[in-house]
Motif scaffolding. Sequence first.
Motif, short mmCIF file in Angstrom:
data_model
loop_
_atom_site.label_atom_id
_atom_site.label_comp_id
_atom_site.label_asym_id
_atom_site.label_seq_id
_atom_site.Cartn_x
_atom_site.Cartn_y
_atom_site.Cartn_z
N SER A 48 0.82 -1.22 0.00
CA SER A 48 0.00 0.00 0.00
C SER A 48 0.85 1.27 0.00
O SER A 48 0.32 2.36 0.07
CB SER A 48 -0.93 0.01 1.22
N ARG B 219 -7.83 4.35 -7.62
CA ARG B 219 -7.74 2.90 -7.84
C ARG B 219 -7.65 2.58 -9.32
O ARG B 219 -6.90 1.70 -9.73
CB ARG B 219 -8.93 2.17 -7.19
N LEU C 162 -5.98 -0.94 -9.84
CA LEU C 162 -6.44 -1.77 -8.73
C LEU C 162 -7.94 -2.07 -8.78
O LEU C 162 -8.46 -2.72 -7.90
CB LEU C 162 -6.11 -1.08 -7.38
N SER D 277 3.67 -1.15 -7.68
CA SER D 277 3.39 -1.28 -9.11
C SER D 277 4.18 -0.30 -9.98
O SER D 277 4.29 -0.51 -11.19
CB SER D 277 1.89 -1.06 -9.37
#
Length: 135
Positions: A64, A128, A133, A96
Amino acid sequence: MVTAGEVHRRILEVYPEVIESGRMDKGLAFIDPEVIDHRGGTDGDHYGIDAWREKWERMRSGESGFHDVSVVVEQNVATDDLSANVYISRGTHTASGRSYEVRGLDMIRVRDGRIVEHWAVRDAVAMRHQLGLDQ
Protein backbone atom coordinates in the motif's frame (compact mmCIF):
# COMPACT_ATOMS: atom_id res chain seq x y z
CA MET A 1 -1.88 32.56 18.09
CA VAL A 2 -1.31 30.23 15.14
CA THR A 3 -4.34 30.06 12.84
CA ALA A 4 -5.83 26.90 11.39
CA GLY A 5 -4.77 28.00 7.90
CA GLU A 6 -1.15 28.29 9.02
CA VAL A 7 -1.18 24.83 10.67
CA HIS A 8 -2.76 23.37 7.53
CA ARG A 9 -0.08 24.94 5.32
CA ARG A 10 2.74 23.75 7.59
CA ILE A 11 1.57 20.14 7.82
CA LEU A 12 1.20 19.96 4.03
CA GLU A 13 4.76 21.26 3.67
CA VAL A 14 6.19 18.41 5.78
CA TYR A 15 3.83 15.67 4.49
CA PRO A 16 5.98 14.61 1.48
CA GLU A 17 9.06 14.38 3.73
CA VAL A 18 7.13 12.27 6.25
CA ILE A 19 6.05 9.82 3.55
CA GLU A 20 9.47 9.69 1.85
CA SER A 21 11.69 9.46 4.93
CA GLY A 22 9.44 8.00 7.61
CA ARG A 23 10.61 10.73 9.99
CA MET A 24 7.28 11.72 11.45
CA ASP A 25 8.27 14.00 14.32
CA LYS A 26 7.90 17.25 12.33
CA GLY A 27 4.43 16.29 11.15
CA LEU A 28 3.24 14.77 14.41
CA ALA A 29 4.16 18.02 16.18
CA PHE A 30 1.01 19.46 14.55
CA ILE A 31 -1.25 16.61 15.74
CA ASP A 32 -3.02 16.69 19.09
CA PRO A 33 -2.61 13.44 21.09
CA GLU A 34 -6.42 13.08 21.23
CA VAL A 35 -7.06 13.86 17.53
CA ILE A 36 -10.17 12.46 15.83
CA ASP A 37 -9.54 11.52 12.19
CA HIS A 38 -12.82 11.16 10.26
CA ARG A 39 -11.62 9.06 7.33
CA GLY A 40 -15.03 8.10 6.00
CA GLY A 41 -15.92 5.06 3.95
CA THR A 42 -15.11 1.70 5.47
CA ASP A 43 -12.25 3.23 7.47
CA GLY A 44 -14.59 5.25 9.70
CA ASP A 45 -13.22 7.38 12.54
CA HIS A 46 -9.81 6.86 14.12
CA TYR A 47 -8.75 8.25 17.47
CA GLY A 48 -5.43 9.45 18.82
CA ILE A 49 -1.98 10.28 17.54
CA ASP A 50 -1.00 6.59 17.28
CA ALA A 51 -3.77 6.04 14.70
CA TRP A 52 -2.44 9.03 12.75
CA ARG A 53 1.08 7.62 12.87
CA GLU A 54 -0.20 4.23 11.62
CA LYS A 55 -1.97 5.96 8.71
CA TRP A 56 1.30 7.57 7.65
CA GLU A 57 3.22 4.31 8.09
CA ARG A 58 0.75 2.52 5.77
CA MET A 59 1.21 5.28 3.19
CA ARG A 60 4.89 4.44 2.89
CA SER A 61 5.11 0.67 3.36
CA GLY A 62 4.58 -2.59 1.53
CA GLU A 63 1.86 -3.16 -1.04
CA SER A 64 0.00 0.00 0.00
CA GLY A 65 3.06 2.28 0.02
CA PHE A 66 3.70 5.39 -2.07
CA HIS A 67 6.62 7.66 -2.95
CA ASP A 68 7.10 10.89 -4.92
CA VAL A 69 4.08 12.19 -3.03
CA SER A 70 3.00 15.81 -3.40
CA VAL A 71 -0.04 17.90 -2.55
CA VAL A 72 -0.91 21.14 -4.35
CA VAL A 73 -3.61 23.26 -2.73
CA GLU A 74 -5.97 24.79 -5.28
CA GLN A 75 -8.21 26.60 -2.80
CA ASN A 76 -8.11 27.25 0.94
CA VAL A 77 -10.82 28.71 3.15
CA ALA A 78 -9.92 29.30 6.79
CA THR A 79 -11.16 30.80 10.03
CA ASP A 80 -9.33 30.94 13.34
CA ASP A 81 -9.96 27.28 14.18
CA LEU A 82 -11.04 25.66 10.87
CA SER A 83 -9.23 25.30 7.55
CA ALA A 84 -10.45 23.55 4.40
CA ASN A 85 -8.44 22.73 1.26
CA VAL A 86 -9.33 21.59 -2.22
CA TYR A 87 -6.14 19.95 -3.45
CA ILE A 88 -4.51 17.77 -6.07
CA SER A 89 -2.59 14.79 -4.69
CA ARG A 90 0.05 13.01 -6.76
CA GLY A 91 2.31 10.09 -6.09
CA THR A 92 3.68 6.76 -7.25
CA HIS A 93 2.50 3.40 -5.95
CA THR A 94 5.73 1.72 -4.85
CA ALA A 95 4.67 -1.88 -5.55
CA SER A 96 3.39 -1.28 -9.11
CA GLY A 97 5.35 1.80 -10.17
CA ARG A 98 2.10 3.40 -11.39
CA SER A 99 1.36 7.05 -10.71
CA TYR A 100 -1.85 8.74 -9.66
CA GLU A 101 -3.24 12.27 -9.66
CA VAL A 102 -6.54 12.88 -7.88
CA ARG A 103 -8.51 15.74 -6.41
CA GLY A 104 -9.42 15.79 -2.75
CA LEU A 105 -10.96 17.92 -0.04
CA ASP A 106 -9.90 18.02 3.58
CA MET A 107 -10.73 20.12 6.61
CA ILE A 108 -9.05 20.45 9.98
CA ARG A 109 -10.05 21.91 13.33
CA VAL A 110 -7.15 23.39 15.30
CA ARG A 111 -6.78 24.13 19.00
CA ASP A 112 -3.57 25.50 20.55
CA GLY A 113 -1.67 25.08 17.27
CA ARG A 114 -2.52 21.39 16.83
CA ILE A 115 -5.01 19.47 14.74
CA VAL A 116 -7.77 18.11 16.98
CA GLU A 117 -10.11 16.98 14.21
CA HIS A 118 -9.66 16.07 10.54
CA TRP A 119 -12.05 15.22 7.70
CA ALA A 120 -10.93 14.04 4.25
CA VAL A 121 -12.51 12.98 0.98
CA ARG A 122 -10.58 12.10 -2.16
CA ASP A 123 -11.51 10.50 -5.44
CA ALA A 124 -10.62 6.95 -4.41
CA VAL A 125 -12.32 5.46 -7.49
CA ALA A 126 -10.11 7.49 -9.85
CA MET A 127 -7.04 6.66 -7.76
CA ARG A 128 -7.74 2.90 -7.84
CA HIS A 129 -8.38 3.08 -11.59
CA GLN A 130 -5.12 4.95 -12.27
CA LEU A 131 -3.20 2.42 -10.17
CA GLY A 132 -4.86 -0.52 -11.95
CA LEU A 133 -6.44 -1.77 -8.73
CA ASP A 134 -10.07 -1.76 -9.90
CA GLN A 135 -9.94 -4.88 -12.05
